[in-house]
Design a protein around this motif. Structure first.
Motif, PDB file in Angstrom:
ATOM      1  N   GLU A   1       9.690   1.111   1.102  1.00 28.83           N
ATOM      2  CA  GLU A   1       9.240  -0.225   1.468  1.00 28.83           C
ATOM      3  C   GLU A   1       7.724  -0.317   1.437  1.00 28.83           C
ATOM      4  O   GLU A   1       7.142  -1.314   0.990  1.00 28.83           O
ATOM      5  CB  GLU A   1       9.770  -0.594   2.844  1.00 28.83           C
ATOM      6  N   MET A   2       7.073   0.777   1.958  1.00 32.14           N
ATOM      7  CA  MET A   2       5.605   0.796   1.943  1.00 32.14           C
ATOM      8  C   MET A   2       5.079   0.759   0.500  1.00 32.14           C
ATOM      9  O   MET A   2       4.121   0.039   0.200  1.00 32.14           O
ATOM     10  CB  MET A   2       5.104   2.050   2.671  1.00 32.14           C
ATOM     11  N   ASN A   3       5.701   1.543  -0.382  1.00 31.70           N
ATOM     12  CA  ASN A   3       5.292   1.535  -1.791  1.00 31.70           C
ATOM     13  C   ASN A   3       5.513   0.160  -2.411  1.00 31.70           C
ATOM     14  O   ASN A   3       4.697  -0.326  -3.211  1.00 31.70           O
ATOM     15  CB  ASN A   3       6.080   2.596  -2.561  1.00 31.70           C
ATOM     16  N   ASN A   4       6.666  -0.471  -2.055  1.00 30.25           N
ATOM     17  CA  ASN A   4       6.971  -1.804  -2.578  1.00 30.25           C
ATOM     18  C   ASN A   4       5.935  -2.825  -2.139  1.00 30.25           C
ATOM     19  O   ASN A   4       5.493  -3.677  -2.908  1.00 30.25           O
ATOM     20  CB  ASN A   4       8.367  -2.213  -2.138  1.00 30.25           C
ATOM     21  N   LEU A   5       5.561  -2.684  -0.846  1.00 28.89           N
ATOM     22  CA  LEU A   5       4.541  -3.610  -0.333  1.00 28.89           C
ATOM     23  C   LEU A   5       3.213  -3.416  -1.063  1.00 28.89           C
ATOM     24  O   LEU A   5       2.502  -4.381  -1.370  1.00 28.89           O
ATOM     25  CB  LEU A   5       4.373  -3.405   1.174  1.00 28.89           C
ATOM     26  N   ARG A   6       2.893  -2.131  -1.323  1.00 29.16           N
ATOM     27  CA  ARG A   6       1.645  -1.859  -2.040  1.00 29.16           C
ATOM     28  C   ARG A   6       1.698  -2.434  -3.451  1.00 29.16           C
ATOM     29  O   ARG A   6       0.751  -3.055  -3.934  1.00 29.16           O
ATOM     30  CB  ARG A   6       1.403  -0.356  -2.106  1.00 29.16           C
ATOM     31  N   ASP A   7       2.879  -2.248  -4.132  1.00 29.03           N
ATOM     32  CA  ASP A   7       3.039  -2.807  -5.484  1.00 29.03           C
ATOM     33  C   ASP A   7       2.968  -4.324  -5.458  1.00 29.03           C
ATOM     34  O   ASP A   7       2.351  -4.951  -6.332  1.00 29.03           O
ATOM     35  CB  ASP A   7       4.368  -2.360  -6.082  1.00 29.03           C
ATOM     36  N   ASN A   8       3.645  -4.922  -4.461  1.00 25.56           N
ATOM     37  CA  ASN A   8       3.599  -6.385  -4.340  1.00 25.56           C
ATOM     38  C   ASN A   8       2.181  -6.876  -4.131  1.00 25.56           C
ATOM     39  O   ASN A   8       1.790  -7.931  -4.618  1.00 25.56           O
ATOM     40  CB  ASN A   8       4.502  -6.853  -3.209  1.00 25.56           C
ATOM     41  N   GLY A   9       1.431  -6.130  -3.402  1.00 24.56           N
ATOM     42  CA  GLY A   9       0.031  -6.494  -3.179  1.00 24.56           C
ATOM     43  C   GLY A   9      -0.751  -6.513  -4.475  1.00 24.56           C
ATOM     44  O   GLY A   9      -1.551  -7.406  -4.726  1.00 24.56           O
ATOM     45  N   GLU A  10      -0.483  -5.517  -5.347  1.00 23.30           N
ATOM     46  CA  GLU A  10      -1.155  -5.486  -6.645  1.00 23.30           C
ATOM     47  C   GLU A  10      -0.709  -6.656  -7.517  1.00 23.30           C
ATOM     48  O   GLU A  10      -1.517  -7.257  -8.232  1.00 23.30           O
ATOM     49  CB  GLU A  10      -0.844  -4.157  -7.342  1.00 23.30           C
ATOM     50  N   ILE A  11       0.612  -6.961  -7.439  1.00 28.44           N
ATOM     51  CA  ILE A  11       1.121  -8.104  -8.210  1.00 28.44           C
ATOM     52  C   ILE A  11       0.488  -9.404  -7.739  1.00 28.44           C
ATOM     53  O   ILE A  11       0.094 -10.264  -8.530  1.00 28.44           O
ATOM     54  CB  ILE A  11       2.653  -8.174  -8.093  1.00 28.44           C
TER      55      ILE A  11
END
Length: 266
Positions: free
Chosen positions: A49-59
């Motif tokens: 989830e943390m990685n997903n949030l980080r990826d979403n932040g980049e998106i």
């Protein structure tokens, strides 16, 4: 054992008891801490989830940058449309100016002959073409004349039927000839000052006796058969500037005519 020594021994004993108690307490807490340790299987979704949030932040950041770039492109597009609209408006104004100038040019060209005539080089109603004055009759059917009467009219005006001396003069007449619709082409022509000589097949200009240049005849002319057959010469506009002459019946055919005279101060 003396009192000081007993006191030291007693103190050391108490310290040992305290250390043992502390070790026991720490052991109990460590045992309880082990009981509360989170398994790796439970930690993995959190990490994902943390990685997903980080990826979403980049998106989201990339999306914001794209939106900003799109906004800049839209602004540039609107500016370009505004500039094009302004240029089109200027172009429309220039086009109207050009059309106005073209109309004025046509008016000036139409009035050129009249203006030149008013300077006294030609009589009223005559056109100055180069160094000669020409009179072109109108196209009213009732006013058309045969060749002899047409020549008499030119003489009464102080001139004679037009004589084509060279290709330049022939071109001038062709350029200034008004084409008329609604009739057979040769019936819409104008008499000029040439006719067949007594020697059949020889055509001459009446004011100087020179032979008519054979290159001036229209294709198929002069005609020696049919209704057009005759001994007098007419002139009609041609896309082939060097071929404008044809023949017609001197007495039976009624055409317009072209008079010619030298320019002079009136």
């Amino acid at each position: 054992m003396c009192a000081p020594h007993r006191l030291v021994v007693l103190t050391l004993g108490l310290l040992n008891v305290v250390l043992l108690l502390a070790a026991a307490v720490i052991g109990i807490y460590c045992a309880k801490a082990n009981d509360f340790q989170i398994p790796d299987s439970d930690v993995a979704p959190i990490i994902a989830e943390m990685n997903n949030l980080r990826d979403n932040g980049e998106i989201i950041e990339a999306k914001e940058e794209a939106q900003a770039a799109l906004a800049r492109e839209r602004a540039a597009h609107l500016l370009l449309k505004t500039q094009i609209k302004e240029k089109l408006a200027v172009t429309d104004v220039l086009q109207r100016d050009i059309e106005t100038l073209q109309r004025e040019k046509k008016i000036l060209q139409a009035n050129k002959t009249a203006l030149e005539g008013s300077c006294g080089w030609c009589l009223p109603g005559w056109r100055l073409l180069k160094s000669r004055c020409y009179y072109f009759t109108n196209n009213i059917p009732s006013l058309r004349k045969n060749w002899n009467d047409s020549r008499a009219d030119c003489v009464s005006r102080g001139g004679d039927l037009a004589v084509i001396n060279d290709s330049e003069e022939q071109k001038l007449l062709n350029e200034n000839f008004v084409r008329r619709l609604g009739l057979v082409w040769w019936q819409s022509g104008s008499w000029v000052g040439a006719r067949e000589s007594p020697t059949e097949g020889t055509w001459v200009w009446v004011n100087n006796g020179k032979m008519v240049n054979s290159t001036l005849w229209r294709i198929g002319q002069p005609s020696q058969s049919g209704v057009q057959r005759g001994s007098c010469v007419g002139f009609y506009y041609s896309n082939h500037e060097g071929k404008t002459l044809y023949n017609a019946n001197c007495q039976q055919h009624f055409l317009n005519w072209i008079c010619e005279m030298e320019q002079k101060r009136t």
